[in-house]
Design a protein around this motif. Structure first.
Motif, PDB file in Angstrom:
ATOM      1  N   ILE A  27      -0.406  -1.687   2.326  1.00  0.00           N
ATOM      2  CA  ILE A  27      -0.403  -0.221   2.327  1.00  0.00           C
ATOM      3  C   ILE A  27       0.970   0.250   2.770  1.00  0.00           C
ATOM      4  O   ILE A  27       1.445  -0.102   3.853  1.00  0.00           O
ATOM      5  N   ASP A  28       1.616   1.027   1.908  1.00  0.00           N
ATOM      6  CA  ASP A  28       2.919   1.603   2.229  1.00  0.00           C
ATOM      7  C   ASP A  28       2.815   3.120   2.141  1.00  0.00           C
ATOM      8  O   ASP A  28       2.260   3.659   1.175  1.00  0.00           O
ATOM      9  N   ARG A  29       3.350   3.786   3.140  1.00  0.00           N
ATOM     10  CA  ARG A  29       3.260   5.242   3.207  1.00  0.00           C
ATOM     11  C   ARG A  29       4.633   5.883   3.017  1.00  0.00           C
ATOM     12  O   ARG A  29       5.606   5.471   3.648  1.00  0.00           O
ATOM     13  N   SER A  48       2.674  10.351   0.427  1.00  0.00           N
ATOM     14  CA  SER A  48       1.974   9.465  -0.501  1.00  0.00           C
ATOM     15  C   SER A  48       1.580   8.159   0.175  1.00  0.00           C
ATOM     16  O   SER A  48       2.143   7.775   1.208  1.00  0.00           O
ATOM     17  N   VAL A  49       0.616   7.499  -0.435  1.00  0.00           N
ATOM     18  CA  VAL A  49       0.170   6.177  -0.002  1.00  0.00           C
ATOM     19  C   VAL A  49       0.214   5.268  -1.219  1.00  0.00           C
ATOM     20  O   VAL A  49      -0.298   5.613  -2.290  1.00  0.00           O
ATOM     21  N   PHE A  60      -9.368   6.202   1.929  1.00  0.00           N
ATOM     22  CA  PHE A  60      -8.325   7.029   1.305  1.00  0.00           C
ATOM     23  C   PHE A  60      -8.915   7.896   0.184  1.00  0.00           C
ATOM     24  O   PHE A  60      -8.578   7.737  -0.992  1.00  0.00           O
ATOM     25  N   LYS A  72      -6.854   9.578  -2.718  1.00  0.00           N
ATOM     26  CA  LYS A  72      -6.294   8.799  -3.821  1.00  0.00           C
ATOM     27  C   LYS A  72      -7.187   8.826  -5.060  1.00  0.00           C
ATOM     28  O   LYS A  72      -6.828   8.245  -6.096  1.00  0.00           O
TER      29      LYS A  72
END
Length: 377
Positions: A57-59, A63-64, A245, A248
């Protein structure tokens, strides 16, 4: 000219290094570990029917981003999902409450013929704290199998087939009425439903082993899972992503929960048994948290929260989790299943849960957690 060639060569090296970094598969790296909890499974991986999905998981600012890594994930290869099916059932029960004006999660009810009075909130809490079968089955009576399957498919969670209650395999497709308390003195009845009889699943590995016990008799031949519940890794991970999430997903794909319901659900998912009154000796922190802590009786630190649902039955262990360390800025999702049935006989209660299965899942979680600690985000 030589300087130009040198600079171009260096660019090529840097690009190659950058691409190698991008293409690195952390799951493959972790599974090549020499740690005995991992190695003994990977040395005979076909025997253990392992499937794993790990999501980085990158933020960004607004955004994710998800990056999924799979090991042997195949919806055509059947594994028994056991209590992991309780997760979508709990979510869908909360969703259905929004459609009935007279009900909320604190409404008291009992299933007709059942002496236990409960609330929807208590049933959801019991499902996640100690994986209570009776709590799950009461929500199945509330929803009905056809509605469970249809609602999941309509959200794009597919394939899935919930066909039976847990703790016993009933072929009864008719759900029982619920008696609802509208207030302290007034009750109403929610009628049961007649559901579609399950058809045998046509999947790889749907028949397992060389024998099984039926009551006290050993029967020769593989055990047939074709009429049992089906909830593959794809579907499990899909439910988890939608709950953690929801932003999304489109309105059609997400669960229609109020913010209050979602906060309650998330709270029950990570709350440890001792926090809701269960004996901490019997129900230690890792009791229903296989990843990281399943093989230890140690307390889980306050800064680590594991939002998950496990399942274990017929020699199959499965966990589907969102793991967060607020102190060290770590978060990732992990779903995995493993079969531990060395004698190839089902229903004999001779499974290597504690010797092989849970240590593998716990070590898998620890190694990926360690990787995330060092990963550039």
């Amino acid at each position: 000219m030589r300087i130009l060639i040198f600079l171009l060569a260096m660019c090529g090296v840097l690009t190659a290094c950058s691409n190698a970094q991008v293409l690195e598969n952390p799951l493959k790296k972790v599974l090549s570990s020499k740690n005995p909890n991992i190695k003994r499974v990977m040395d005979s991986v076909d025997q253990y029917e392992v499937q794993i999905r790990y999501t980085q998981i990158d933020r960004g600012k607004d955004s994710v981003l998800f990056t999924d890594y799979d090991f042997q994930v195949d919806r055509e290869d059947y594994f028994y999902p056991a209590s992991t099916v309780k997760f979508p059932i709990a979510v869908l029960a909360l969703e259905k409450l929004n459609e009935i004006d007279t009900l909320n999660r604190n409404t008291r009810f009992y299933v007709e013929g059942d002496s236990v009075e409960t609330t929807f909130a208590k049933a959801v809490s019991e499902i996640f704290a100690v994986s209570d079968n009776h709590a799950n089955n009461r929500l199945v009576e509330f929803l009905g199998q056809d509605a469970i399957n249809g609602r999941l498919r309509n959200k794009g969670i597919d394939p899935v087939r919930i066909s039976h209650r847990l703790g016993y395999h009933s072929d009864d497709v008719t759900t029982k009425p619920l008696v609802i308390y509208l207030n302290d003195s007034t009750t109403a009845t929610l009628e049961g439903s007649v559901n579609t009889a399950p058809r045998p699943l046509q999947l790889n590995k749907i028949r397992k082993g060389t024998g099984f016990y039926e009551e006290d008799s050993l029967m020769e031949g593989p055990f047939d899972f074709s009429l049992k519940n089906y909830y593959p890794i794809d579907a499990q991970h899909g439910v988890l992503k939608r709950v953690i999430f929801p932003e999304k997903f489109s309105e059609k794909e997400k669960f229609q929960l109020t913010e209050s319901q979602r906060e309650y659900l998330l709270g029950t998912m990570h709350t440890l048994p001792k926090a809701v009154g269960y004996d901490p000796i019997t129900y230690y922190d890792g009791y229903c948290k296989f990843f990281l802590y399943g093989d230890t009786k140690e307390d889980i630190p306050d800064h680590i929260k594991i939002y998950n649902k496990v399942g274990f039955a017929y020699g199959t262990l499965t966990d589907c989790a969102y793991i967060v360390d607020t102190k060290n800025d770590v978060e990732f999702m992990l779903s995995a299943t493993i079969l531990v049935n060395k004698d190839d006989i089902f229903n004999d209660n001779q499974y290597e849960y504690d010797a092989i299965g849970i240590p593998f899942l716990a070590e898998l979680g620890r190694l990926l957690y360690d990787y995330e600690l060092k990963r550039d985000k």
